[in-house]
Design a protein around this motif. Structure first.
Motif, PDB file in Angstrom:
ATOM      1  N   ARG A 119      24.897  17.769  27.955  1.00 43.68           N
ATOM      2  CA  ARG A 119      24.378  17.756  26.643  1.00 43.68           C
ATOM      3  C   ARG A 119      25.710  17.548  25.773  1.00 43.68           C
ATOM      4  O   ARG A 119      26.513  18.476  25.950  1.00 43.68           O
ATOM      5  N   ARG A 120      25.769  16.751  24.959  1.00 42.08           N
ATOM      6  CA  ARG A 120      27.104  16.600  24.010  1.00 42.08           C
ATOM      7  C   ARG A 120      26.850  17.251  22.533  1.00 42.08           C
ATOM      8  O   ARG A 120      25.575  17.600  22.275  1.00 42.08           O
ATOM      9  N   LEU A 121      28.031  17.863  22.447  1.00 39.67           N
ATOM     10  CA  LEU A 121      27.852  18.613  21.029  1.00 39.67           C
ATOM     11  C   LEU A 121      27.500  17.344  19.908  1.00 39.67           C
ATOM     12  O   LEU A 121      28.366  16.305  19.827  1.00 39.67           O
ATOM     13  N   SER A 122      26.412  17.843  19.250  1.00 38.37           N
ATOM     14  CA  SER A 122      25.899  16.719  18.019  1.00 38.37           C
ATOM     15  C   SER A 122      26.316  17.335  16.795  1.00 38.37           C
ATOM     16  O   SER A 122      26.214  16.429  15.814  1.00 38.37           O
ATOM     17  N   ILE A 123      26.500  18.678  16.676  1.00 37.59           N
ATOM     18  CA  ILE A 123      26.926  19.127  15.167  1.00 37.59           C
ATOM     19  C   ILE A 123      28.368  19.684  15.386  1.00 37.59           C
ATOM     20  O   ILE A 123      28.798  20.514  15.985  1.00 37.59           O
ATOM     21  N   VAL A 124      28.935  19.449  14.009  1.00 36.69           N
ATOM     22  CA  VAL A 124      30.424  20.089  13.928  1.00 36.69           C
ATOM     23  C   VAL A 124      30.520  20.466  12.557  1.00 36.69           C
ATOM     24  O   VAL A 124      30.059  20.038  11.503  1.00 36.69           O
TER      25      VAL A 124
END
Length: 86
Positions: A73-78
């Motif tokens: 799963r890719r990080l979607s919130i920074v």
């Protein structure tokens, strides 16, 4: 491991294959390994011949690792936290 990386299938543009393509390649490689065959032909017509069962096992492990990497799963919130230094 560098020799195994060049054997991973690429798409027609020369980019790394998708997870579905890698899964298909892994299944064909497993079928060949379990049947005792040491050569596999990919969808582009390229033929790869492995020297031993251990080499095939390493290739399967490399493909499994790449599939896991693509499915991670890719990080979607920074979130940025800034201050003026006060």
């Amino acid at each position: 491991m560098a020799g195994l990386a060049r054997r991973l299938p690429l798409d027609r543009a020369g980019l790394m294959a998708s997870a579905a393509q890698l899964t298909e390649w892994r299944d064909r490689l497993q079928d060949a390994r379990f049947s005792g065959t040491r050569a596999v032909q990919d969808s582009n017509g390229d033929r790869v011949e492995y020297k031993s069962d251990a080499e095939m096992a390493r290739a399967l492990a490399a493909i499994d690792a790449e599939i896991a990497n693509l499915q991670r799963r890719r990080l979607s919130i920074v979130r940025f936290q800034t201050s003026k230094g006060l």
